[in-house]
Motif scaffolding. Sequence first.
Motif, mmCIF file in Angstrom:
data_model
loop_
_atom_site.group_PDB
_atom_site.id
_atom_site.type_symbol
_atom_site.label_atom_id
_atom_site.label_comp_id
_atom_site.label_asym_id
_atom_site.label_seq_id
_atom_site.Cartn_x
_atom_site.Cartn_y
_atom_site.Cartn_z
ATOM 1 N N ASN A 19 57.338 -1.948 -72.020
ATOM 2 C CA ASN A 19 58.479 -1.033 -72.169
ATOM 3 C C ASN A 19 58.577 -0.071 -70.991
ATOM 4 O OD1 ASN A 19 59.762 0.611 -75.204
ATOM 5 N ND2 ASN A 19 60.713 0.157 -73.256
ATOM 6 N N TYR A 25 65.577 0.491 -69.824
ATOM 7 C CA TYR A 25 65.381 0.199 -71.250
ATOM 8 C C TYR A 25 64.412 1.245 -71.787
ATOM 9 C CZ TYR A 25 64.719 -2.745 -75.416
ATOM 10 O OH TYR A 25 64.687 -3.250 -76.711
ATOM 11 N N ALA A 26 64.946 2.268 -72.459
ATOM 12 C CA ALA A 26 64.202 3.480 -72.797
ATOM 13 C C ALA A 26 62.884 3.187 -73.507
ATOM 14 C CB ALA A 26 65.062 4.380 -73.670
ATOM 15 N N GLU A 70 59.798 -3.690 -81.069
ATOM 16 C CA GLU A 70 60.522 -4.948 -80.840
ATOM 17 C C GLU A 70 59.774 -5.831 -79.847
ATOM 18 O OE1 GLU A 70 65.073 -3.197 -81.544
ATOM 19 O OE2 GLU A 70 64.305 -3.567 -79.515
ATOM 20 N N HIS A 124 61.984 0.358 -79.472
ATOM 21 C CA HIS A 124 61.953 -0.678 -78.436
ATOM 22 C C HIS A 124 60.546 -1.256 -78.284
ATOM 23 C CE1 HIS A 124 65.770 1.042 -76.324
ATOM 24 N NE2 HIS A 124 66.051 0.342 -77.409
ATOM 25 N N THR A 125 59.545 -0.389 -78.365
ATOM 26 C CA THR A 125 58.173 -0.851 -78.214
ATOM 27 C C THR A 125 57.776 -1.802 -79.345
ATOM 28 O OG1 THR A 125 57.553 1.201 -77.072
ATOM 29 C CG2 THR A 125 55.763 -0.123 -77.978
ATOM 30 N N LEU A 144 60.107 -2.064 -68.154
ATOM 31 C CA LEU A 144 61.529 -2.288 -68.393
ATOM 32 C C LEU A 144 62.324 -0.991 -68.224
ATOM 33 C CD1 LEU A 144 61.381 -4.654 -71.510
ATOM 34 C CD2 LEU A 144 61.817 -5.275 -69.116
ATOM 35 N N ASP A 145 61.694 0.122 -68.540
ATOM 36 C CA ASP A 145 62.350 1.427 -68.339
ATOM 37 C C ASP A 145 62.539 1.703 -66.852
ATOM 38 O OD1 ASP A 145 63.413 3.916 -68.723
ATOM 39 O OD2 ASP A 145 61.555 4.870 -69.369
ATOM 40 N N PHE A 199 65.034 -1.464 -65.586
ATOM 41 C CA PHE A 199 66.355 -1.674 -66.181
ATOM 42 C C PHE A 199 66.862 -0.501 -67.015
ATOM 43 C CE2 PHE A 199 64.222 -5.891 -65.981
ATOM 44 C CZ PHE A 199 65.047 -6.475 -65.022
#
Length: 515
Positions: free
Chosen positions: A152, A161-162, A170, A167-168, A155-156, A159
């Motif tokens: 995560n 992606y917070a 997922e 999110h983590t 990705l943050d 991109f």
Amino acid sequence: MSSDHPAADHPAAQVLPATTADVSTDEQRLRELGYTQELARSLSGFSNFAVSFSIVSILSGCLTLYGYGMTTGGPVLITWGWPLVGAMTLCVGLAMAEICSSYPTAGGLYFWAAKLAGRNAPAFSWITGWCNFMGGVAVTASVDYGAATFTNALLDLRFGYAASPVHTVEIFAVILLLHGLLNSFGVRLVAVLNTVSVWWHLVGVLLIVGALAVLPHHHSSAGFVFGHFVNETGFHNPLYVALLGLLLAQYTLTGYDASAHMTEETRDAARSGPRGIVNSIAISLVAGWILLLGLTFAIRYYDPEVNTPTQVPPAQIFLDALGTSGAELLLIIVIGAQFFCGMASVTANSRMVYAFSRDGALPGAKLWHRIDPRTQTPNNAIWLGTGGAFLLGLPALWNSTAFAAVTSVSVIGLYLAYVIPVYLRLRLGDGFERGPWHLGRWSRPIGIVAVGWTALITVLFMLPTKYPITVGNFNYTAVAIAVVLGFSGIWWLASARHWFTGPRIQDAATSQEQP
């Protein structure tokens, strides 16, 4: 320590094809212990070591709990706590390795307990197996949740992606799914990936430490790395805080019982299994200290009040030292290592579930004991472990301290399972029948140190980690352990004590008397 027939420990010496005699000797020993060969015996000694080394995973454990270590003792505890914990862990591993040489079975710890206990053997076997099961599921959960946290963060950075709990979780679910699928394809694929994992970890540590040593314009002083103490716990006793900080090292140096669980799939198991346990600890001890020193020297500035946007302190260190592109590259190395670690954890835990179910000790045992006829892998056991790990990681959605509790559960669960057979072996004394790999006259003193150390950390890692204590920061480790052991204890008293007699004997013609 000694071995009847010392062999080269170089990987090349371990991957040579075994002769028919080697394989038949392993299978005959398994029959003497009461089991027939069901799993594919295709792993070399190096592959056996690779599973444990991948689960120990210094790039997973060291970096996942690095932020925790920086608030519970700081650099001085990270730097000096590691070799202290490593030395104690090596004693535990040596004591386990000696027993593994005598009883090379997939059941590992709970089988050892049954063989060594004498009186009340089924009860000792039962509690050891449930501790092992609990610790194995918790290790998988903590490793894969840590991998999700670092993914995560990447990705943050890349991109936007917070880095949020939703999110983590997922990402955590996706990683667990991939690990379940990869393990279902068969042990040969797992062996190849674990071999890659060994070199990924070793080369990865060199790349990370090298980049952090050469590229940044600023490094922390030796005084900061070797002597700076940090206490952000709210407690005022520095000794208590320092002891709490040992969790970073002890959590990392966990999971090496995997070599024992893989012995039914390993050639020359009575020697390869013990070597896998000991070598995975020893090599991780050296490489992990180098990694921690490199990371701590790279800290540009330290302010515990400043929250990193990625929620991952090592990622912030990479970012400050190397910029965005360099940080992303190092994160990819770390995430790859964590992915390998989680995959190996699922492998080892599934073998323990398979063996424990083979002996009827888990609810739905017949289901979890089934072997896929095509791959010769316990696929149902694989999915039980991954599903349990997902459930254990879910509380992180609403409680920020839940992850620390899961790591403590993994340490306590596994180390209780480690130390019960060691204690029973000490109690047995000269009645213990040594295997080809043993400690000689060092067996008793090393065993005493192992038992004492495990008793200390079992109490320590259930204690509060923040003050004042609130619902949000309470250490729920004791609660989780009480639930699992309470369930297994009630089941034992209400039912299992009447029918669970320890490891079952499958081949009456060649088996020894059941404990």
